[in-house]
Write a protein that holds these residues in place. Sequence first.
Motif, mmCIF file in Angstrom:
data_model
loop_
_atom_site.group_PDB
_atom_site.id
_atom_site.type_symbol
_atom_site.label_atom_id
_atom_site.label_comp_id
_atom_site.label_asym_id
_atom_site.label_seq_id
_atom_site.Cartn_x
_atom_site.Cartn_y
_atom_site.Cartn_z
ATOM 1 N N GLY A 84 33.568 34.999 44.045
ATOM 2 C CA GLY A 84 33.091 34.761 42.678
ATOM 3 C C GLY A 84 33.211 36.009 41.824
ATOM 4 O O GLY A 84 32.752 37.079 42.219
ATOM 5 N N PHE A 85 33.826 35.861 40.659
ATOM 6 C CA PHE A 85 34.023 36.953 39.716
ATOM 7 C C PHE A 85 33.240 36.697 38.441
ATOM 8 O O PHE A 85 33.267 35.582 37.907
ATOM 9 N N VAL A 86 32.560 37.709 37.933
ATOM 10 C CA VAL A 86 31.926 37.633 36.627
ATOM 11 C C VAL A 86 32.919 38.217 35.636
ATOM 12 O O VAL A 86 33.505 39.278 35.873
ATOM 13 N N VAL A 87 33.135 37.506 34.529
ATOM 14 C CA VAL A 87 34.145 37.902 33.540
ATOM 15 C C VAL A 87 33.543 37.929 32.138
ATOM 16 O O VAL A 87 32.533 37.291 31.875
ATOM 17 N N ARG A 88 34.176 38.673 31.271
ATOM 18 C CA ARG A 88 33.754 38.727 29.866
ATOM 19 C C ARG A 88 34.334 37.570 29.055
ATOM 20 O O ARG A 88 33.722 37.108 28.103
ATOM 21 N N ASP A 89 35.541 37.136 29.390
ATOM 22 C CA ASP A 89 36.241 36.095 28.639
ATOM 23 C C ASP A 89 36.897 35.159 29.655
ATOM 24 O O ASP A 89 37.933 35.492 30.229
ATOM 25 N N ILE A 90 36.295 34.014 29.868
ATOM 26 C CA ILE A 90 36.770 33.111 30.915
ATOM 27 C C ILE A 90 38.165 32.578 30.621
ATOM 28 O O ILE A 90 38.970 32.402 31.529
ATOM 29 N N ASP A 91 38.485 32.354 29.349
ATOM 30 C CA ASP A 91 39.808 31.841 29.004
ATOM 31 C C ASP A 91 40.894 32.878 29.295
ATOM 32 O O ASP A 91 41.940 32.552 29.859
ATOM 33 N N ALA A 92 40.642 34.129 28.928
ATOM 34 C CA ALA A 92 41.603 35.199 29.214
ATOM 35 C C ALA A 92 41.741 35.416 30.722
ATOM 36 O O ALA A 92 42.845 35.653 31.230
ATOM 37 N N ALA A 93 40.628 35.317 31.448
ATOM 38 C CA ALA A 93 40.673 35.496 32.898
ATOM 39 C C ALA A 93 41.485 34.386 33.558
ATOM 40 O O ALA A 93 42.333 34.656 34.418
ATOM 41 N N MET A 94 41.260 33.130 33.162
ATOM 42 C CA MET A 94 42.042 32.024 33.729
ATOM 43 C C MET A 94 43.519 32.205 33.421
ATOM 44 O O MET A 94 44.372 32.009 34.295
ATOM 45 N N GLN A 95 43.826 32.589 32.181
ATOM 46 C CA GLN A 95 45.216 32.791 31.786
ATOM 47 C C GLN A 95 45.882 33.863 32.657
ATOM 48 O O GLN A 95 47.014 33.691 33.095
ATOM 49 N N CYS A 96 45.181 34.940 32.931
ATOM 50 C CA CYS A 96 45.707 35.990 33.803
ATOM 51 C C CYS A 96 45.975 35.447 35.202
ATOM 52 O O CYS A 96 47.054 35.676 35.770
ATOM 53 N N TRP A 97 45.010 34.742 35.760
ATOM 54 C CA TRP A 97 45.180 34.212 37.115
ATOM 55 C C TRP A 97 46.357 33.235 37.172
ATOM 56 O O TRP A 97 47.113 33.221 38.141
ATOM 57 N N VAL A 98 46.545 32.406 36.130
ATOM 58 C CA VAL A 98 47.646 31.437 36.109
ATOM 59 C C VAL A 98 48.984 32.141 35.898
ATOM 60 O O VAL A 98 49.924 31.976 36.679
ATOM 61 N N ARG B 27 31.916 24.037 30.697
ATOM 62 C CA ARG B 27 31.462 24.963 29.666
ATOM 63 C C ARG B 27 29.997 24.677 29.338
ATOM 64 O O ARG B 27 29.537 23.542 29.425
ATOM 65 N N ASN B 28 29.284 25.728 28.970
ATOM 66 C CA ASN B 28 27.898 25.618 28.508
ATOM 67 C C ASN B 28 26.983 24.929 29.522
ATOM 68 O O ASN B 28 26.245 24.004 29.188
ATOM 69 N N VAL B 29 27.031 25.410 30.761
ATOM 70 C CA VAL B 29 26.212 24.868 31.845
ATOM 71 C C VAL B 29 24.829 25.527 31.784
ATOM 72 O O VAL B 29 24.725 26.750 31.929
ATOM 73 N N PRO B 30 23.778 24.740 31.566
ATOM 74 C CA PRO B 30 22.428 25.323 31.579
ATOM 75 C C PRO B 30 21.916 25.465 33.014
ATOM 76 O O PRO B 30 22.059 24.540 33.824
ATOM 77 N N ILE C 107 26.112 29.285 31.235
ATOM 78 C CA ILE C 107 27.358 29.871 31.700
ATOM 79 C C ILE C 107 28.523 28.927 31.468
ATOM 80 O O ILE C 107 28.340 27.711 31.346
ATOM 81 N N ASP C 108 29.718 29.498 31.411
ATOM 82 C CA ASP C 108 30.960 28.764 31.596
ATOM 83 C C ASP C 108 31.400 29.101 33.008
ATOM 84 O O ASP C 108 31.262 30.256 33.452
ATOM 85 N N VAL C 109 31.919 28.124 33.726
ATOM 86 C CA VAL C 109 32.364 28.360 35.104
ATOM 87 C C VAL C 109 33.716 27.682 35.306
ATOM 88 O O VAL C 109 33.928 26.559 34.861
ATOM 89 N N ALA C 110 34.638 28.408 35.925
ATOM 90 C CA ALA C 110 35.966 27.878 36.240
ATOM 91 C C ALA C 110 36.217 28.087 37.727
ATOM 92 O O ALA C 110 35.871 29.122 38.286
ATOM 93 N N LEU C 111 36.840 27.085 38.349
ATOM 94 C CA LEU C 111 37.059 27.099 39.791
ATOM 95 C C LEU C 111 38.510 26.788 40.109
ATOM 96 O O LEU C 111 39.070 25.822 39.583
ATOM 97 N N ILE D 99 32.947 33.267 36.265
ATOM 98 C CA ILE D 99 31.674 32.972 35.603
ATOM 99 C C ILE D 99 31.565 33.835 34.356
ATOM 100 O O ILE D 99 31.730 35.052 34.431
ATOM 101 N N GLN D 100 31.288 33.208 33.239
ATOM 102 C CA GLN D 100 30.987 33.948 32.016
ATOM 103 C C GLN D 100 29.613 33.510 31.535
ATOM 104 O O GLN D 100 29.418 32.348 31.183
ATOM 105 N N GLN D 101 28.658 34.428 31.551
ATOM 106 C CA GLN D 101 27.335 34.112 31.027
ATOM 107 C C GLN D 101 27.405 34.142 29.510
ATOM 108 O O GLN D 101 27.947 35.072 28.915
ATOM 109 N N LYS D 102 26.839 33.122 28.871
ATOM 110 C CA LYS D 102 26.955 32.952 27.419
ATOM 111 C C LYS D 102 25.755 33.481 26.638
ATOM 112 O O LYS D 102 25.820 33.566 25.421
ATOM 113 N N ASN D 103 24.664 33.796 27.323
ATOM 114 C CA ASN D 103 23.497 34.330 26.625
ATOM 115 C C ASN D 103 23.059 35.630 27.284
ATOM 116 O O ASN D 103 23.634 36.060 28.285
#
Length: 174
Positions: A13-27, A39-42, A56-60, A71-75
């Motif tokens: 599990g990685f904590v990231v600042r920008d989940i979209d940029a992180a996914m793009q890098c991994w792809v 997105r926006n998981v309470p 959080i936003d979470v991508a797997l 994981i990107q925490q939104k608050n």
Amino acid sequence: MHTQLFGPVKQWGFVVRDIDAAMQCWVEQLGVGPWWGYRNVPLKSRFEGVDADIVIDVALSYQNGVQIELIQQKNDAISPYRAFYDTPHAQMLHQVAYMVPDLDAAVAQGKAAGLAERGMLSNAYSRYYYLDSPALAGLVVELMQADPAFVADYERCAAEAAVWDGSNPYRLLG
């Protein structure tokens, strides 16, 4: 023969600042995908004795059957992830995770082995415990309940990722 305390590692599990940029890098740079998530998981957080509500936003995704979580925490609420945002890193390996058949028993086993309970996250469906040790130098151990629906979804996504053709790389639900 030495027995693994929690079985095989099932997730990095990685904590990231920008989940979209992180996914793009991994792809695009690593060829890892597709990415499922939400997105926006309470979540309810208990971290170092403090209760808070986090979002959080979470991508797997999966690589060789092991889940990669972003994981990107939104608050700004206190949580197991919050301290990362005080570092200069773009992303950071935060946790190694295990699926366990009995979550409470696994937490007790971890404590008996010298790990300290650091925090817990929960929602209507699951609880996730975080354990650590000074010897792990900031990396935490996450314990997840291995209920049949969770395991089936994990296995389905891992199988699909194993034959992914590069199409439809982002599958996050809002």
